[in-house]
Design a protein around this motif. Structure first.
Motif, PDB file in Angstrom:
ATOM      1  N   MET A   1       0.863  -1.158   0.000  1.00 20.94           N
ATOM      2  CA  MET A   1       0.000   0.000   0.000  1.00 20.94           C
ATOM      3  C   MET A   1       0.911   1.222   0.000  1.00 20.94           C
ATOM      4  O   MET A   1       1.666   1.444   0.929  1.00 20.94           O
ATOM      5  N   GLY A   2       0.891   2.010  -1.029  1.00 20.09           N
ATOM      6  CA  GLY A   2       1.716   3.198  -1.117  1.00 20.09           C
ATOM      7  C   GLY A   2       0.899   4.441  -0.807  1.00 20.09           C
ATOM      8  O   GLY A   2      -0.198   4.614  -1.310  1.00 20.09           O
ATOM      9  N   LYS A   3       1.420   5.291   0.030  1.00 19.60           N
ATOM     10  CA  LYS A   3       0.746   6.533   0.420  1.00 19.60           C
ATOM     11  C   LYS A   3       1.737   7.672   0.348  1.00 19.60           C
ATOM     12  O   LYS A   3       2.931   7.486   0.576  1.00 19.60           O
ATOM     13  N   LEU A   4       1.264   8.853   0.056  1.00 23.19           N
ATOM     14  CA  LEU A   4       2.078  10.065   0.074  1.00 23.19           C
ATOM     15  C   LEU A   4       1.518  11.029   1.091  1.00 23.19           C
ATOM     16  O   LEU A   4       0.309  11.136   1.273  1.00 23.19           O
ATOM     17  N   THR A   5       2.415  11.721   1.774  1.00 24.84           N
ATOM     18  CA  THR A   5       2.028  12.769   2.719  1.00 24.84           C
ATOM     19  C   THR A   5       3.125  13.822   2.673  1.00 24.84           C
ATOM     20  O   THR A   5       4.195  13.590   2.123  1.00 24.84           O
ATOM     21  N   ASN A   6       2.856  14.978   3.220  1.00 22.98           N
ATOM     22  CA  ASN A   6       3.812  16.084   3.171  1.00 22.98           C
ATOM     23  C   ASN A   6       4.500  16.279   4.519  1.00 22.98           C
ATOM     24  O   ASN A   6       3.915  16.040   5.572  1.00 22.98           O
ATOM     25  N   LEU A   7       5.728  16.744   4.459  1.00 22.92           N
ATOM     26  CA  LEU A   7       6.498  17.086   5.635  1.00 22.92           C
ATOM     27  C   LEU A   7       6.189  18.535   5.994  1.00 22.92           C
ATOM     28  O   LEU A   7       6.205  19.412   5.138  1.00 22.92           O
ATOM     29  N   THR A   8       5.900  18.801   7.293  1.00 19.13           N
ATOM     30  CA  THR A   8       5.609  20.172   7.714  1.00 19.13           C
ATOM     31  C   THR A   8       6.914  20.933   7.934  1.00 19.13           C
ATOM     32  O   THR A   8       8.003  20.347   7.942  1.00 19.13           O
ATOM     33  N   SER A   9       6.795  22.225   8.161  1.00 19.20           N
ATOM     34  CA  SER A   9       7.978  23.058   8.419  1.00 19.20           C
ATOM     35  C   SER A   9       8.660  22.667   9.735  1.00 19.20           C
ATOM     36  O   SER A   9       9.829  22.965   9.940  1.00 19.20           O
ATOM     37  N   LYS A  10       7.940  21.981  10.624  1.00 21.80           N
ATOM     38  CA  LYS A  10       8.512  21.512  11.892  1.00 21.80           C
ATOM     39  C   LYS A  10       9.103  20.105  11.763  1.00 21.80           C
ATOM     40  O   LYS A  10       9.539  19.520  12.745  1.00 21.80           O
ATOM     41  N   GLY A  11       9.101  19.544  10.559  1.00 24.48           N
ATOM     42  CA  GLY A  11       9.662  18.214  10.349  1.00 24.48           C
ATOM     43  C   GLY A  11       8.708  17.096  10.717  1.00 24.48           C
ATOM     44  O   GLY A  11       9.126  15.954  10.904  1.00 24.48           O
ATOM     45  N   GLN A  12       7.422  17.404  10.800  1.00 25.91           N
ATOM     46  CA  GLN A  12       6.433  16.392  11.169  1.00 25.91           C
ATOM     47  C   GLN A  12       5.743  15.841   9.928  1.00 25.91           C
ATOM     48  O   GLN A  12       5.610  16.533   8.921  1.00 25.91           O
ATOM     49  N   VAL A  13       5.295  14.594  10.051  1.00 22.64           N
ATOM     50  CA  VAL A  13       4.578  13.936   8.963  1.00 22.64           C
ATOM     51  C   VAL A  13       3.264  13.406   9.525  1.00 22.64           C
ATOM     52  O   VAL A  13       3.240  12.826  10.605  1.00 22.64           O
ATOM     53  N   THR A  14       2.190  13.598   8.808  1.00 19.70           N
ATOM     54  CA  THR A  14       0.908  13.033   9.201  1.00 19.70           C
ATOM     55  C   THR A  14       0.791  11.644   8.592  1.00 19.70           C
ATOM     56  O   THR A  14       0.963  11.462   7.386  1.00 19.70           O
ATOM     57  N   ILE A  15       0.525  10.666   9.436  1.00 24.08           N
ATOM     58  CA  ILE A  15       0.335   9.296   8.960  1.00 24.08           C
ATOM     59  C   ILE A  15      -1.140   9.151   8.608  1.00 24.08           C
ATOM     60  O   ILE A  15      -2.007   9.404   9.453  1.00 24.08           O
ATOM     61  N   PRO A  16      -1.455   8.743   7.384  1.00 24.80           N
ATOM     62  CA  PRO A  16      -2.861   8.598   6.996  1.00 24.80           C
ATOM     63  C   PRO A  16      -3.616   7.675   7.942  1.00 24.80           C
ATOM     64  O   PRO A  16      -3.051   6.710   8.475  1.00 24.80           O
ATOM     65  N   LYS A  17      -4.895   7.963   8.173  1.00 26.20           N
ATOM     66  CA  LYS A  17      -5.702   7.224   9.152  1.00 26.20           C
ATOM     67  C   LYS A  17      -5.746   5.736   8.860  1.00 26.20           C
ATOM     68  O   LYS A  17      -5.611   4.928   9.781  1.00 26.20           O
ATOM     69  N   ASP A  18      -5.912   5.344   7.600  1.00 23.78           N
ATOM     70  CA  ASP A  18      -5.993   3.910   7.323  1.00 23.78           C
ATOM     71  C   ASP A  18      -4.677   3.199   7.654  1.00 23.78           C
ATOM     72  O   ASP A  18      -4.671   2.054   8.109  1.00 23.78           O
ATOM     73  N   VAL A  19      -3.557   3.879   7.483  1.00 28.85           N
ATOM     74  CA  VAL A  19      -2.259   3.298   7.824  1.00 28.85           C
ATOM     75  C   VAL A  19      -2.101   3.215   9.337  1.00 28.85           C
ATOM     76  O   VAL A  19      -1.705   2.183   9.879  1.00 28.85           O
ATOM     77  N   SER A  20      -2.434   4.291  10.044  1.00 34.65           N
ATOM     78  CA  SER A  20      -2.300   4.273  11.511  1.00 34.65           C
ATOM     79  C   SER A  20      -3.250   3.252  12.130  1.00 34.65           C
ATOM     80  O   SER A  20      -2.891   2.581  13.093  1.00 34.65           O
ATOM     81  N   ASP A  21      -4.450   3.103  11.551  1.00 36.42           N
ATOM     82  CA  ASP A  21      -5.379   2.084  12.050  1.00 36.42           C
ATOM     83  C   ASP A  21      -4.818   0.684  11.822  1.00 36.42           C
ATOM     84  O   ASP A  21      -4.887  -0.180  12.700  1.00 36.42           O
ATOM     85  N   ALA A  22      -4.263   0.453  10.636  1.00 32.83           N
ATOM     86  CA  ALA A  22      -3.708  -0.868  10.318  1.00 32.83           C
ATOM     87  C   ALA A  22      -2.538  -1.218  11.231  1.00 32.83           C
ATOM     88  O   ALA A  22      -2.346  -2.386  11.583  1.00 32.83           O
ATOM     89  N   LEU A  23      -1.751  -0.220  11.637  1.00 33.29           N
ATOM     90  CA  LEU A  23      -0.604  -0.446  12.522  1.00 33.29           C
ATOM     91  C   LEU A  23      -0.983  -0.428  13.998  1.00 33.29           C
ATOM     92  O   LEU A  23      -0.166  -0.736  14.863  1.00 33.29           O
ATOM     93  N   GLY A  24      -2.208  -0.006  14.291  1.00 29.56           N
ATOM     94  CA  GLY A  24      -2.629   0.090  15.690  1.00 29.56           C
ATOM     95  C   GLY A  24      -2.024   1.283  16.408  1.00 29.56           C
ATOM     96  O   GLY A  24      -1.829   1.246  17.612  1.00 29.56           O
ATOM     97  N   LEU A  25      -1.717   2.344  15.664  1.00 29.92           N
ATOM     98  CA  LEU A  25      -1.133   3.544  16.267  1.00 29.92           C
ATOM     99  C   LEU A  25      -2.230   4.354  16.938  1.00 29.92           C
ATOM    100  O   LEU A  25      -3.327   4.483  16.413  1.00 29.92           O
ATOM    101  N   ARG A  26      -1.922   4.897  18.093  1.00 28.99           N
ATOM    102  CA  ARG A  26      -2.886   5.704  18.850  1.00 28.99           C
ATOM    103  C   ARG A  26      -2.244   7.024  19.236  1.00 28.99           C
ATOM    104  O   ARG A  26      -1.036   7.086  19.500  1.00 28.99           O
ATOM    105  N   PRO A  27      -3.040   8.092  19.316  1.00 28.36           N
ATOM    106  CA  PRO A  27      -2.489   9.393  19.720  1.00 28.36           C
ATOM    107  C   PRO A  27      -1.806   9.314  21.086  1.00 28.36           C
ATOM    108  O   PRO A  27      -2.304   8.672  22.011  1.00 28.36           O
TER     109      PRO A  27
END
Length: 99
Positions: A1-27
């Motif tokens: 599954m390939g996804k693209l996201t942008n890097l913010t000026s603070k060096g942060q990346v938003t992980i797409p919801k479907d990817v974070s759900d699949a990995l079990g990532l939580r805030p």
């Protein structure tokens, strides 16, 4: 599954919801990053604190004790040849012929 996201000026990346759900990532929970090579990184769910089940711990300890009992003879420190000699029946030496 390939996804693209942008890097913010603070060096942060938003992980797409479907990817974070699949990995079990939580805030607020740890996320592991591993650099694999030039231009590649792996995202993993961080370590999860597991509360040990006392019954499973007791069963594991009992298995360890059973192995210690069953294989106590291996703790003698014998070299492999001596150990095998202890297991086998004595082998008679070939008889010399007096001819």
């Amino acid at each position: 599954m390939g996804k693209l996201t942008n890097l913010t000026s603070k060096g942060q990346v938003t992980i797409p919801k479907d990817v974070s759900d699949a990995l079990g990532l939580r805030p607020g929970k740890p996320v592991g990053l591993e650099l694999r090579g030039e231009g590649e990184a792996v995202i993993r769910r961080g370590p999860v604190r597991v509360v040990p089940d006392p019954a499973r711990v007791a069963a594991a300890i009992e298995r360890i004790r059973r192995v210690q009992r069953d294989y106590h003879h291996l703790a003698k420190g014998l070299d492999p040849d001596s150990y095998m000699a202890d297991l086998r029946e004595p082998v008679p030496l070939p008889r010399e012929t007096g001819e």
